[in-house]
Design an enzyme around this catalytic site. Structure first.
Site, PDB file in Angstrom:
ATOM      1  N   GLU A 124       0.832  -1.202   0.000  1.00  0.00           N
ATOM      2  CA  GLU A 124       0.000   0.000   0.000  1.00  0.00           C
ATOM      3  C   GLU A 124       0.867   1.253   0.000  1.00  0.00           C
ATOM      4  O   GLU A 124       0.535   2.258  -0.650  1.00  0.00           O
ATOM      5  CB  GLU A 124      -0.935  -0.010   1.206  1.00  0.00           C
ATOM      6  CG  GLU A 124      -1.978  -1.114   1.179  1.00  0.00           C
ATOM      7  CD  GLU A 124      -2.858  -1.049  -0.054  1.00  0.00           C
ATOM      8  OE1 GLU A 124      -3.395   0.036  -0.345  1.00  0.00           O
ATOM      9  OE2 GLU A 124      -3.005  -2.073  -0.738  1.00  0.00           O
ATOM     10  N   TRP A 152       2.025   1.667  -3.528  1.00  0.00           N
ATOM     11  CA  TRP A 152       0.987   2.310  -4.344  1.00  0.00           C
ATOM     12  C   TRP A 152       1.081   3.827  -4.203  1.00  0.00           C
ATOM     13  O   TRP A 152       0.931   4.575  -5.179  1.00  0.00           O
ATOM     14  CB  TRP A 152      -0.405   1.848  -3.889  1.00  0.00           C
ATOM     15  CG  TRP A 152      -0.956   0.651  -4.582  1.00  0.00           C
ATOM     16  CD1 TRP A 152      -1.128  -0.594  -4.060  1.00  0.00           C
ATOM     17  CD2 TRP A 152      -1.458   0.576  -5.932  1.00  0.00           C
ATOM     18  NE1 TRP A 152      -1.693  -1.439  -4.993  1.00  0.00           N
ATOM     19  CE2 TRP A 152      -1.909  -0.747  -6.139  1.00  0.00           C
ATOM     20  CE3 TRP A 152      -1.565   1.504  -6.977  1.00  0.00           C
ATOM     21  CZ2 TRP A 152      -2.462  -1.166  -7.351  1.00  0.00           C
ATOM     22  CZ3 TRP A 152      -2.106   1.093  -8.175  1.00  0.00           C
ATOM     23  CH2 TRP A 152      -2.546  -0.226  -8.373  1.00  0.00           C
ATOM     24  N   TRP A 175     -19.621  10.502 -21.039  1.00  0.00           N
ATOM     25  CA  TRP A 175     -20.253  10.292 -19.740  1.00  0.00           C
ATOM     26  C   TRP A 175     -21.644  10.901 -19.738  1.00  0.00           C
ATOM     27  O   TRP A 175     -21.938  11.831 -20.489  1.00  0.00           O
ATOM     28  CB  TRP A 175     -19.408  10.916 -18.632  1.00  0.00           C
ATOM     29  CG  TRP A 175     -18.007  10.388 -18.548  1.00  0.00           C
ATOM     30  CD1 TRP A 175     -16.868  10.999 -18.992  1.00  0.00           C
ATOM     31  CD2 TRP A 175     -17.585   9.130 -18.001  1.00  0.00           C
ATOM     32  NE1 TRP A 175     -15.767  10.217 -18.749  1.00  0.00           N
ATOM     33  CE2 TRP A 175     -16.184   9.055 -18.134  1.00  0.00           C
ATOM     34  CE3 TRP A 175     -18.264   8.071 -17.402  1.00  0.00           C
ATOM     35  CZ2 TRP A 175     -15.440   7.968 -17.697  1.00  0.00           C
ATOM     36  CZ3 TRP A 175     -17.532   6.979 -16.964  1.00  0.00           C
ATOM     37  CH2 TRP A 175     -16.140   6.934 -17.101  1.00  0.00           C
ATOM     38  N   ASN A 177     -10.991   1.992   2.474  1.00  0.00           N
ATOM     39  CA  ASN A 177     -10.441   1.865   1.121  1.00  0.00           C
ATOM     40  C   ASN A 177     -11.271   0.963   0.220  1.00  0.00           C
ATOM     41  O   ASN A 177     -11.478   1.261  -0.954  1.00  0.00           O
ATOM     42  CB  ASN A 177      -9.002   1.346   1.186  1.00  0.00           C
ATOM     43  CG  ASN A 177      -8.327   1.396  -0.173  1.00  0.00           C
ATOM     44  OD1 ASN A 177      -8.230   2.452  -0.780  1.00  0.00           O
ATOM     45  ND2 ASN A 177      -7.872   0.251  -0.666  1.00  0.00           N
ATOM     46  N   TRP A 215     -15.728  10.434 -13.845  1.00  0.00           N
ATOM     47  CA  TRP A 215     -14.932  10.202 -12.646  1.00  0.00           C
ATOM     48  C   TRP A 215     -14.453  11.500 -12.011  1.00  0.00           C
ATOM     49  O   TRP A 215     -14.243  11.578 -10.800  1.00  0.00           O
ATOM     50  CB  TRP A 215     -13.732   9.305 -12.952  1.00  0.00           C
ATOM     51  CG  TRP A 215     -12.796   9.861 -13.996  1.00  0.00           C
ATOM     52  CD1 TRP A 215     -12.855   9.662 -15.340  1.00  0.00           C
ATOM     53  CD2 TRP A 215     -11.654  10.709 -13.774  1.00  0.00           C
ATOM     54  NE1 TRP A 215     -11.833  10.334 -15.982  1.00  0.00           N
ATOM     55  CE2 TRP A 215     -11.085  10.979 -15.037  1.00  0.00           C
ATOM     56  CE3 TRP A 215     -11.070  11.257 -12.638  1.00  0.00           C
ATOM     57  CZ2 TRP A 215      -9.952  11.791 -15.200  1.00  0.00           C
ATOM     58  CZ3 TRP A 215      -9.939  12.058 -12.790  1.00  0.00           C
ATOM     59  CH2 TRP A 215      -9.406  12.312 -14.067  1.00  0.00           C
ATOM     60  N   TRP A 247      -9.254   7.053  -8.372  1.00  0.00           N
ATOM     61  CA  TRP A 247     -10.437   7.279  -9.206  1.00  0.00           C
ATOM     62  C   TRP A 247     -10.216   6.805 -10.640  1.00  0.00           C
ATOM     63  O   TRP A 247     -11.101   6.193 -11.253  1.00  0.00           O
ATOM     64  CB  TRP A 247     -10.837   8.751  -9.180  1.00  0.00           C
ATOM     65  CG  TRP A 247     -11.804   9.018  -8.072  1.00  0.00           C
ATOM     66  CD1 TRP A 247     -11.522   9.483  -6.814  1.00  0.00           C
ATOM     67  CD2 TRP A 247     -13.210   8.772  -8.104  1.00  0.00           C
ATOM     68  NE1 TRP A 247     -12.667   9.549  -6.064  1.00  0.00           N
ATOM     69  CE2 TRP A 247     -13.726   9.115  -6.832  1.00  0.00           C
ATOM     70  CE3 TRP A 247     -14.085   8.303  -9.074  1.00  0.00           C
ATOM     71  CZ2 TRP A 247     -15.081   9.004  -6.515  1.00  0.00           C
ATOM     72  CZ3 TRP A 247     -15.433   8.184  -8.762  1.00  0.00           C
ATOM     73  CH2 TRP A 247     -15.918   8.532  -7.500  1.00  0.00           C
TER      74      TRP A 247
END
Length: 479
Positions: free
Chosen positions: A279, A282, A310, A345, A363, A386
């Site tokens: 993590e 990331w 969208w 998360n 998004w 996202w």
């Protein structure tokens, strides 16, 4: 040099602090400053922003900590100069007032921060003052982890493997600030910490939440997490369980040291610690992506995804924001965010997938909503998460990864404990219906006091139909 100034930003701690260490080693007298930057604060829409209160508490503790650090080291006392205004004007002004030779700061990777630091450096240079910045909020930055071809990675797993190969004890060494702390200088008179009202903000419910601010809060949460890190892998996906670290706000504002955290996980070993270390990787990965591809702040990582059409659906977006989509796991997640400024998360992934792939909404709208609400908001991580969920970012998975909100709910909140915590109107719904309460018959709804369409909303969208629309939406840009 005779004197220097350390400009604190996303690093509100007194220990293992790169810029502070280098300033103390290089100067006989070191002043410290923090600016409540109006360029950032004035743009916040809510005067009851939890982040400002979190920062305010951390800054107060930092000022006391710097003074105590200096006295413990035999100095006359230190402290923190606190100003409220535009940082790009105040820091050069402070440098002139204090007569320092150089300003030290820890590096920021956001485009707006990079532009701000460039302005500050130019104004300092015009006065003959140097500006030096250092890596502090990540383990590896910018070009430190590259492919064999010398290019930035675009997919996480090979990046993680290269990151781990490069990691050694040197990159996890702490900076011994305490050794030189007697050189800390006390702030001049008239630099007291302004209260929240003076900054134009009001107190929030931060004190009621389980996310204590400041260095002391970070230490407390670290100690708690270390006791359960071995169970992290199997517990982290269940929002009703205390399985995650809850350290993200402290990493965001630097009240903990990422080096110390990574060193603990690295030396601890085992699947729990290794999963949590991933993590942190990331986090480095998304900062690297933002550095090399600053366009992601406003556009898709993959340019072809900016051709996605969208839906313009303000009523559906409002339902998502307010936690009234009719899907309990999504609504509970959104209410957790609204009430606490935090979201688990796993729930962030579910909520983001629902907005983009069930509701078909851009998004960027969801990203901005999270940016306004999250206590731990970080541009790199928020944007990366996202775009991962929307399948517009650097992700090895194809666009047809679409979370089924009911299946996710059944898997990660099987007894509905988390759902009932944030959706009290569903408190009496039996477990077998809690994930999809619209499947209850009329008598069951009446018995549970959860009439669909009255006490709790009907689903705003059919997941199966939405999935087909999403597949068609992405197929359109492939053709």
């Amino acid at each position: 040099m005779h004197s220097a100034l350390v400009w604190f930003r996303r690093d509100l701690r007194t220990h293992d602090h790169t810029a502070l260490y280098h300033a103390l080693r290089g100067a006989r007298r070191v002043f410290c400053a923090f600016v409540f930057d109006r360029e950032i604060l004035d743009a916040l829409p809510d005067r009851r922003d939890r982040r400002v209160e979190f920062i305010h508490a951390a800054v107060a503790e930092l000022a006391q900590g710097l003074d105590a650090l200096a006295r413990t080291a035999g100095g006359a006392g230190g402290g923190l100069i606190v100003r409220h205004g535009r940082a790009d004007g105040i820091i050069p002004q402070l440098a002139r007032e204090l007569g320092v030779a150089q300003v030290f700061a820890n590096r920021d990777y956001e485009p707006a921060a990079i532009a701000r630091d460039r302005r500050v450096a130019e104004r300092l240079a015009a006065d003959g003052v140097g500006f030096a910045d250092f890596k502090d909020q990540v383990i590896f930055e910018r070009d430190e982890v590259l492919t064999q071809a010398g290019q930035p990675f675009r997919v996480f797993t090979p990046y993680r493997n290269a990151w781990l190969r490069k990691l050694d004890g040197f990159h996890l060494q702490s900076y011994p600030v305490e050794k030189y702390a007697a050189r800390l200088a006390a702030p001049p008179a008239g630099h007291a910490l302004p209260d929240l009202a003076a900054l134009g903000f009001e107190a929030t419910n931060l004190s009621e939440l389980r996310l204590p601010p400041g260095m002391s809060g970070g230490r407390r949460l670290c100690a708690e997490f270390r006791a359960r890190i071995d169970r992290y892998r199997e517990a982290r996906d269940f929002p009703a369980v205390k399985g995650v670290s809850y350290l993200s706000p402290h990493l965001r504002f630097g009240t903990v040291s990422v080096r110390e955290l990574a060193a603990f996980a690295w030396h601890r070993g085992g699947v729990g610690a290794e999963t949590w270390l991933s993590e942190l990787i990331w986090r480095d990965f998304f900062h690297m992506i933002l550095w090399h591809h600053p366009h992601v702040a406003d556009a898709a990582f993959r340019p072809e995804c900016d051709r996605i059409r969208w839906d313009d659906a303000p009523e559906l977006f409002a339902a998502w924001c307010e936690g009234r989509t009719g899907y309990p796991i999504v609504d509970a997640a959104m209410r957790q965010l609204e009430q606490t400024g935090y979201m688990h998360n796993r729930l962030r992934m579910i909520a983001a997938s629902f907005l983009t792939k069930d509701l078909g909404i851009d998004w960027r709208l969801g990203e901005r909503h999270f940016a306004a609400k999250l206590l731990d908001y970080d541009l790199a991580a928020n944007n990366g998460g996202w775009q991962w969920a929307a399948s517009t970012g650097c992700d090895a998975q194809p666009y047809f990864r679409i979370f089924n909100p009911v299946a996710q709910s059944q898997k990660f909140d099987a007894q509905g404990r988390f759902i009932r915590r944030y959706l009290p109107e569903l408190a009496q719904v039996p477990d077998r219906f809690i994930h999809a309460p619209w499947t209850m018959g009329g008598l069951d709804q009446q018995a549970a006091r959860a009439r669909i369409g009255q006490d709790y909303p009907a689903p705003v969208v059919d997941h199966a139909a939405a999935r087909e629309r999403t597949l068609a939406r992405f197929a359109a840009i492939k053709g």
